[in-house]
Design a protein around this motif. Structure first.
Motif, mmCIF file in Angstrom:
data_model
loop_
_atom_site.group_PDB
_atom_site.id
_atom_site.type_symbol
_atom_site.label_atom_id
_atom_site.label_comp_id
_atom_site.label_asym_id
_atom_site.label_seq_id
_atom_site.Cartn_x
_atom_site.Cartn_y
_atom_site.Cartn_z
ATOM 1 N N ALA A 257 -32.582 -43.881 18.848
ATOM 2 C CA ALA A 257 -32.490 -42.844 17.667
ATOM 3 C C ALA A 257 -31.255 -42.331 17.824
ATOM 4 N N ARG A 258 -30.653 -42.152 18.785
ATOM 5 C CA ARG A 258 -29.225 -41.652 19.015
ATOM 6 C C ARG A 258 -28.313 -42.426 18.006
ATOM 7 N N HIS A 261 -29.010 -42.369 14.293
ATOM 8 C CA HIS A 261 -28.711 -41.111 13.699
ATOM 9 C C HIS A 261 -27.346 -40.972 13.656
ATOM 10 N N VAL A 266 -30.217 -39.775 10.345
ATOM 11 C CA VAL A 266 -31.448 -39.828 10.066
ATOM 12 C C VAL A 266 -32.238 -38.609 9.885
ATOM 13 N N THR A 267 -33.119 -38.337 8.789
ATOM 14 C CA THR A 267 -33.609 -37.167 8.328
ATOM 15 C C THR A 267 -34.964 -36.861 8.967
ATOM 16 N N ILE A 292 -34.529 -33.902 15.898
ATOM 17 C CA ILE A 292 -34.694 -34.396 14.560
ATOM 18 C C ILE A 292 -36.381 -34.247 14.305
#
Ligand SMILES: Nc1nc2c(ncn2[C@@H]2O[C@H](COP(=O)(O)OP(=O)(O)OP(=O)(O)O)[C@@H](O)[C@H]2O)c(=O)[nH]1
Ligand SMILES: [Mg+2]
Length: 328
Positions: A257-258, A261, A266-267, A292
């Motif tokens: 995710a890091r 993003h 990333v929304t 997030i």
């Protein structure tokens, strides 16, 4: 089936682990001693909830025990988890009203950003096998249930059979799929799909992409190229970049995710396969660490197993009421 029941069923493995262990710990003796508190912390951590959250719940439990003789560990955990999942106004995971008849949250499309004018473009990204293609179809199904028109784009031109897989799902959920040849430029297909979505005046365009290693720079570049390609047709697209994370991969999901993003902005997150793990606490760790919003969770392999995320329902499902364990 009501929304809460779906959450409970899907999260059963994690819930059972927490309930059984905490029950054993709190009913063992007349008092919550240091050893019990340590065990409580270890139990929470074993669900991948994150050390910080586990420590916080233990601290709150200690404080409550000091003030009154009785402690409701479940209520404390529920409240703290809900609080951590409902961070702030901006980028928050909104609490979603429940429509018990349909089994879905009544106001759930509010979890998605809407384009100023249709189509709203939603792009799904993530590493291999996290559930992008199935989530694309499940999301289309949810949106169609709400009366929207949806077009799908098969931008995974890389993996063998990926295009056929999406086409089969498209048939199942009654959505047309814009696709090209294997090996074709995914940005070109995104462009064609965008053009088709505008011409057909559909409400939503959902783009399935190829699984990529978050460490591979060229693959990230390919995603960025896809963004630029969409923006030639609509400057604000994509309106949502949803990162699909497999909950069974634990803290690996956090690292993915890091990187995603940083590269893509990333929304929102879709956390999948929560039905297959006793480590559903990862949702809390992700929300706490990354800020997030989790927008959907995957609770099974069927088309209606994607649920709009609701912090309250999630916390309640994990620490489902179990009166005999609550007093000490
Ligand atoms: N139990 C369970 N299985 C899921 C869930 N979401 C996806 N799956 C399964 O995970 C597997 C991979 O799903 P896909 O949608 O093909 O994943 P993907 O990210 O598109 O994979 P690649 O295209 O290869 O990168 C399939 O067998 C799905 O049925 C979920 O929430 N629960
Ligand atoms: Mg796929």
């Amino acid at each position: 089936m009501g929304l809460f029941q779906k959450f409970r069923d899907g999260l059963r493995k994690t819930q059972e682990k927490l309930t059984t262990e905490i029950k054993r710990i709190v009913t063992r003796g007349p008092k919550l001693d240091a050893e019990s508190l340590e065990e409580l912390e270890a139990t929470l951590i074993s669900t991948d909830i994150g050390v910080d959250t586990a420590v916080k719940i233990v601290e709150l439990t200690k404080e409550a025990a000091k003030q009154s003789g009785q402690v409701d560990v479940f209520a404390i955990a529920r409240a703290e988890i809900e609080r951590e999942l409902s961070f702030g106004e901006s980028g928050s995971s909104p609490t979603v009203a429940t429509d018990t008849k349909s089994g879905h949250a009544a106001a759930w499309p509010s979890v998605l950003v809407k384009a100023p004018q249709p189509p709203t473009v939603i792009l799904l990204a993530g590493v291999n096998g996290t559930g992008k293609t199935t989530s694309t179809a499940k999301l289309a199904h949810l949106l169609k249930e709400q009366g929207n028109t949806v077009l799908l784009a098969a931008c995974d031109t890389f993996r063998a059979a990926a295009i056929e897989q999406l086409k089969i799902w498209g048939q199942r959920v009654g959505c047309e799929v814009i696709a090209g040849q294997y090996g074709a430029d995914s940005a070109a297909i995104a462009y064609d799909a965008m053009e088709a979505a505008i011409n057909r005046k559909v409400d939503y365009l959902i783009i399935d992409t190829a699984g990529r290693l978050h460490t591979k720079k060229n693959l990230m570049e390919e995603m960025k190229k896809m963004h630029r390609s969409l923006q030639k047709k609509a400057p604000t697209a994509p309106h949502e970049v949803l990162l699909v994370l497999d909950s069974t991969t634990g803290t690996n999901a956090l690292n993915q995710a890091r990187t995603f993003h940083q590269a893509l902005g990333v929304t929102g997150l879709i956390v999948t396969k929560l039905d297959g793990t006793a480590k559903g606490g990862i949702v809390v760790a992700i929300a706490r660490e990354l800020k997030i919003p989790v927008k959907f969770i995957g609770l099974g392999e069927q088309v209606d197993d994607l649920q709009p995320f609701d912090p309250k329902q999630f916390a309640e499902a994990l620490f489902a009421e179990s009166p005999e364990t609550r007093r000490m």
